[in-house]
Design a protein around this motif. Structure first.
Motif, PDB file in Angstrom:
ATOM      1  N   LEU A 104       0.827  -1.209   0.000  1.00 49.86           N
ATOM      2  CA  LEU A 104       0.000   0.000   0.000  1.00 49.86           C
ATOM      3  C   LEU A 104       0.862   1.261   0.000  1.00 49.86           C
ATOM      4  CD1 LEU A 104      -2.769  -1.072   2.543  1.00 49.86           C
ATOM      5  CD2 LEU A 104      -3.030  -0.796   0.065  1.00 49.86           C
ATOM      6  N   MET A 105       1.964   1.244   0.747  1.00 49.73           N
ATOM      7  CA  MET A 105       2.852   2.411   0.767  1.00 49.73           C
ATOM      8  C   MET A 105       3.561   2.591  -0.576  1.00 49.73           C
ATOM      9  SD  MET A 105       2.659   4.237   3.489  1.00 49.73           S
ATOM     10  CE  MET A 105       0.892   3.925   3.328  1.00 49.73           C
ATOM     11  N   SER A 106       3.781   1.503  -1.288  1.00 50.33           N
ATOM     12  CA  SER A 106       4.355   1.621  -2.631  1.00 50.33           C
ATOM     13  C   SER A 106       3.390   2.355  -3.555  1.00 50.33           C
ATOM     14  CB  SER A 106       4.676   0.229  -3.197  1.00 50.33           C
ATOM     15  OG  SER A 106       5.646  -0.432  -2.410  1.00 50.33           O
ATOM     16  N   VAL A 107       2.102   2.044  -3.417  1.00 51.05           N
ATOM     17  CA  VAL A 107       1.090   2.739  -4.224  1.00 51.05           C
ATOM     18  C   VAL A 107       1.023   4.215  -3.844  1.00 51.05           C
ATOM     19  CG1 VAL A 107      -1.386   2.890  -4.713  1.00 51.05           C
ATOM     20  CG2 VAL A 107      -0.278   0.657  -4.568  1.00 51.05           C
ATOM     21  N   VAL A 108       0.993   4.503  -2.549  1.00 46.16           N
ATOM     22  CA  VAL A 108       0.930   5.895  -2.092  1.00 46.16           C
ATOM     23  C   VAL A 108       2.168   6.670  -2.549  1.00 46.16           C
ATOM     24  CG1 VAL A 108       0.890   7.400  -0.063  1.00 46.16           C
ATOM     25  CG2 VAL A 108      -0.538   5.349  -0.116  1.00 46.16           C
TER      26      VAL A 108
END
Length: 529
Positions: free
Chosen positions: A278-282
């Motif tokens: 999820l942090m990669s997407v953000v």
């Protein structure tokens, strides 16, 4: 007992003063990486005037960007395998060698090649900074250094163009590269003397050469598509289609190879962790938005609001100050409370709000109003820029700190490439359409790229048409940016708040669902006893 032994074997927390000295050295290195493109960008007209080769101008930037993006995951993995300090120092040396060679270039071909060498080193600078900080400072304490990182970023964006202009005017364009040497020498000396990391046993694992090659080809194809698409080649041209096919095939092959490699260049198991993915997407979305904003906001203020191009870095001051202050506050709160989930959510909401506010700007918007809108966007970015790295690093084991840092940095870099390409294509198309509709299409074949001096020479009617067209192009670019940024908010909502590791705790990450692994609670309880 195994958990207790692992905890006992971990290095003791270094003194705060020692950490601050190391962080200062890391920030100087970080400044090297961030300043370079901004300084060189200001010197490019002079470089072309001296060396010629205008038709190859874009490659001076593209070669650097390609080498940086492609080498980022490799530097991260090498640090994990062979120890961070030596690999980090090597990346600094490669960057400085590339800087010297670039300053000595005698033609555009040499400059492009030497910029690629410089980019190879730059790929290890940011990854090294983040991974070493991850080794030295536990996630719970890392927030206090976020303001320093945001401050370095703000200083680079504001000071880069100003420093680049001053160096080019008074010392010559070659010093836009040579200026890296004193900074780099200070960074090398400080890192060598003050950085002390636990001695790492040299890994005997064979480097994943095939995986590295496939990832490099895939990243190169993606960056070339986003760089050339809509400018050098039409989006539906054979070259772009072939690059897309090559990129997809390489990345599919990379995923397959990584599942078989004994020591993969980017272990796929880190993506099984929900928070990390999820942090990669953000991070991707934050890069998409930020670099698009940095590209178009000065253009809007110079063209529509009549601001001076000389002080273009100062035009971003409301956004950068807000980003720095908010990042500092978020870091302090994270350190004192250990809570962080609210920050990606707040950051995404403010980022979306700021983009939609910026999309409302027209030819009559005042500088104060646009400054307020930029501050809203900057506040959103401040909540996101460092928290994404913090959560990503907290989601992996210490042995994977390098690949986690490099993957997060890579996704942000790729996001910036896509943001500039997509928002740039929409902006250019809208400007040209509006110029044609208002009878100003014949003023220039590249009406979306007029500079201030060219704009002043246009007839009043054409100039007014161009100002309207730029405002309209800015509107569509930021409108799409705001719509895309909704993806970051959706991802942030699904982040699970996992306690940030402290120096004394075991280094295992949470399980794939975001919960603490079995044994951690018991180990921590035993330590307390």
């Amino acid at each position: 007992m195994a958990e207790l032994k692992k905890a006992a074997d971990r290095p003791a927390e270094p003194p705060a003063r020692s950490v601050r000295v190391v962080v200062l050295a890391l920030m100087i290195t970080m400044l090297l990486a961030m300043l370079d493109n901004l300084i060189v960008g200001t010197a490019m007209p002079t470089i072309v005037g001296d060396l010629g080769g205008l038709e190859h101008l874009s490659w001076v930037v593209t070669a650097y960007t390609l080498a940086t993006a492609a080498s980022t995951p490799i530097w991260g993995k090498l640090g994990d395998l062979y120890g961070r300090k030596g690999i980090f120092l090597t990346s600094i040396v490669v960057f400085l060698i590339g800087s010297v060679l670039s300053g000595m270039a005698q033609d555009m071909g040499q400059l492009i090649g030497f910029r690629a060498v410089q980019g190879l080193g730059a790929g290890g600078l940011m990854v090294g900074v983040m991974a070493i900080l991850g080794d030295l400072v536990p996630p719970r304490e890392r927030g206090r250094y976020q303001g320093m990182m945001a401050g370095v970023m703000a200083f680079a964006m504001i000071g880069g163009p100003l420093v680049g202009g001053a160096i080019t005017d008074h010392l010559g364009w070659r010093w836009s590269f040579y200026i890296n040497l004193p900074l780099g020498a200070v960074a090398l000396a400080m890192v060598t003397v003050v950085l002390h990391l636990p001695r790492k046993e040299r890994s005997k694992a064979r480097i994943d050469y095939l995986g590295a090659a496939l990832l490099t080809v895939g990243i190169t194809a993606i960056v070339l598509v986003t760089t050339w698409g809509g400018s050098e080649y039409a989006w539906d041209s054979a070259v772009i289609m072939e690059l897309i096919a090559l990129g997809v095939a390489s990345l599919v092959g990379f995923v397959f190879v990584e599942t078989k490699a004994a020591e993969p260049i980017m272990p796929l198991h880190i993506f099984r962790n929900r928070n990390f993915s999820l942090m990669s997407v953000v991070g991707f979305m934050a890069g998409f938005v930020m670099f698009g904003a940095v590209l178009f906001l000065p253009l809007y203020q110079q063209t529509v609001q009549g601001a001076s191009a000389t002080n273009s870095g100062l035009l971003l001051l409301p956004m950068l100050l807000a980003m720095m202050i908010v990042s500092l506050v978020a870091g302090r709160v994270t350190t004192s409370t250990g809570k962080y989930k609210i920050f990606p959510i707040l950051g995404s909401v403010l980022m979306i709000a700021g983009l939609f506010l910026l999309a409302t700007m027209d030819a009559g918007t005042t500088r104060f109003t646009s400054g307020v809108y930029m501050a809203v966007l900057g506040a959103g970015m401040g909540f996101l820029m460092q928290i994404t790295m913090l959560v990503a690093q907290n989601s992996v084991e210490l042995k994977d700190m390098g690949v986690a840092s490099s993957a997060t940095t890579l996704f942000r870099t790729l996001g910036s490439s896509f943001g500039v390409a997509i928002m740039g294509a929409l902006f250019t198309g809208r400007v040209q359409d509006e110029m044609a509709a208002r009878g100003g299409g014949g003023a220039t074949e590249q009406s979306a790229q007029l500079d201030a001096s060219s704009l002043a020479k246009l007839p009043d009617a054409v100039r007014e048409a161009y100002e309207y067209a730029v405002a309209s192009g800015t509107h569509i670019a930021f409108l799409v940016g705001g719509s895309v940024a909704v993806v970051a908010l959706v991802a942030a909502l699904f982040v699970k708040e996992v306690p940030l590791r402290g120096m004394a705790g075991p280094d295992a990450p949470e399980d794939g669902d975001g919960t603490a692994p079995k044994g951690r609670a018991a180990a921590m309880e035993s330590q307390a006893v």
